[in-house]
Design an enzyme around this catalytic site. Structure first.
Site, PDB file in Angstrom:
ATOM      1  CG  ASN A   9      50.494  56.220 -20.248  1.00 50.20           C
ATOM      2  OD1 ASN A   9      51.561  56.698 -19.863  1.00 50.20           O
ATOM      3  ND2 ASN A   9      50.426  55.051 -20.892  1.00 50.20           N
ATOM      4  CG  HIS A  94      50.754  50.708 -21.799  1.00 53.48           C
ATOM      5  ND1 HIS A  94      51.258  50.728 -23.084  1.00 53.48           N
ATOM      6  CD2 HIS A  94      49.753  51.620 -21.771  1.00 53.48           C
ATOM      7  CE1 HIS A  94      50.572  51.620 -23.793  1.00 53.48           C
ATOM      8  NE2 HIS A  94      49.657  52.173 -23.017  1.00 53.48           N
ATOM      9  CD  GLU A  96      52.926  52.607 -25.746  1.00 51.15           C
ATOM     10  OE1 GLU A  96      53.369  53.245 -24.783  1.00 51.15           O
ATOM     11  OE2 GLU A  96      51.993  53.030 -26.470  1.00 51.15           O
ATOM     12  CD  GLU A 166      45.639  51.620 -22.936  1.00 49.65           C
ATOM     13  OE1 GLU A 166      45.286  52.786 -22.779  1.00 49.65           O
ATOM     14  OE2 GLU A 166      46.835  51.280 -23.031  1.00 49.65           O
ATOM     15  N   GLY A 172      47.557  55.296 -30.334  1.00 50.52           N
ATOM     16  CA  GLY A 172      48.402  56.241 -31.057  1.00 50.52           C
ATOM     17  C   GLY A 172      48.192  56.221 -32.565  1.00 50.52           C
ATOM     18  CB  SER A 212      42.737  56.926 -30.837  1.00 51.20           C
ATOM     19  OG  SER A 212      43.981  56.520 -31.389  1.00 51.20           O
TER      20      SER A 212
HETATM   21  P1  13P Z   1      46.640  57.133 -27.265  1.00 53.04           P
HETATM   22  O1  13P Z   1      45.541  57.823 -26.516  1.00 53.04           O
HETATM   23  O2  13P Z   1      47.755  58.036 -27.669  1.00 53.04           O
HETATM   24  O3  13P Z   1      46.112  56.275 -28.376  1.00 53.04           O
HETATM   25  O4  13P Z   1      47.316  56.116 -26.189  1.00 53.04           O
HETATM   26  C1  13P Z   1      46.514  55.259 -25.479  1.00 53.04           C
HETATM   27  C2  13P Z   1      47.346  54.629 -24.422  1.00 53.04           C
HETATM   28  O5  13P Z   1      48.204  53.819 -24.709  1.00 53.04           O
HETATM   29  C3  13P Z   1      47.125  55.042 -23.027  1.00 53.04           C
HETATM   30  O6  13P Z   1      47.805  54.204 -22.138  1.00 53.04           O
END
Ligand code: 13P
Length: 250
Positions: A9, A94, A96, A166, A172, A212
């Site tokens: 992603n 997601h 976010e 997730e 992140g 991560s």
């Molecule tokens: P990271 O791998 O940067 O933690 O992000 C995970 C993510 O949100 C993938 O959709």
């Protein structure tokens, strides 16, 4: 037998030139990989990346899609437009989108229905915040997100759904759920799908872990019984980190 599924992603990163360059490297370096590989560039680079990976073993995904097919929806992108670019899978729900842009289970469910109706595959993301984890609400939260996101999705359409677990606190942040913690939630997701559909549906469901994922931890995660793939953010932005993640079992 569940085939491993590794997805990148790219979030809001990369101009078209940068996206083309990464896609070209991935096509070259991942040509011998037998499992499922997908990259989800930002909307603006989808056409560019789709042209590079067309006819290869790499799928192109989108990071979001509208619940509507067309109309007065300023700023939205329709599943029809995504298909037109060569997209075969959309990431929906997601964290976010849920937490920064206020998407509810109801909206996500409408997006899932519209995407499935257009023959797209869906990666439906679920996961708890740190506060919810500390309050012992993980199963509760994940159950609500699964039941809300999949409401009205019939058994045959479920074959086009992948669930990505997730945990929000691991995205992140460099903090990864331990393989055991992640596997426990993945097991609970499978049990919930068995209750909502049947054992076979649960058994066949691909469940990705995201948060991560790095070259250094992917092998231990993928070794767990209920972890079938990864949804990778930061480490998917460079071939040096994404290629070894995809080739976790090489
Ligand atoms: P990271 O791998 O940067 O933690 O992000 C995970 C993510 O949100 C993938 O959709």
């Amino acid at each position: 037998m569940r085939i491993p599924y590794i997805a990148g992603n790219w979030k809001m990163h990369k101009t078209r030139a940068e996206a083309r360059s990464l896609a070209e490297t991935l096509v070259r370096d991942l040509a011998d990989v037998g499992h499922t590989v997908m990259v989800a560039p930002p909307f603006t680079a989808i056409e560019t990346v789709a042209a590079v990976v067309s006819g290869t073993n790499i799928l192109v995904g989108a990071q979001n899609a509208s619940s509507a097919l067309e109309g007065a929806h300023t700023g939205e992108v329709s599943p029809l437009m995504l298909k037109d670019l060569g997209v075969s899978v959309v990431i929906l729900g997601h964290s976010e989108r849920r937490h920064t842009y206020g998407e509810t289970d109801q909206l996500i469910n409408a997006k899932v229905a519209t995407a499935l109706g257009e023959s797209l595959n869906v990666i439906l993301c679920v996961g708890e915040t740190l506060e919810e984890r500390e309050a012992g609400r993980v199963d509760d939260v994940v159950r609500t997100q699964l039941e809300g996101g999949l409401a009205g999705v019939d058994r045959s359409a479920l074959q086009r759904i992948v669930i990505a677990y997730e945990p929000v606190w691991a995205i992140g942040t460099g903090k990864t759920a331990t393989p055991q913690d992640a596997d426990a939630v993945h097991g609970a997701i499978r049990t919930r799908i068995a209750a909502m559909y049947d054992e076979r549906a649960a058994d066949e469901l691909i469940i990705q872990y995201g948060g991560s994922v790095k070259p250094g931890n992917v092998r231990d995660l993928m070794a767990m019984e209920n972890i079938d793939g990864a949804l990778v953010g930061g480490a998917s932005l460079k071939a040096e980190t994404f290629v070894p993640i995809v080739k976790f079992n090489a």
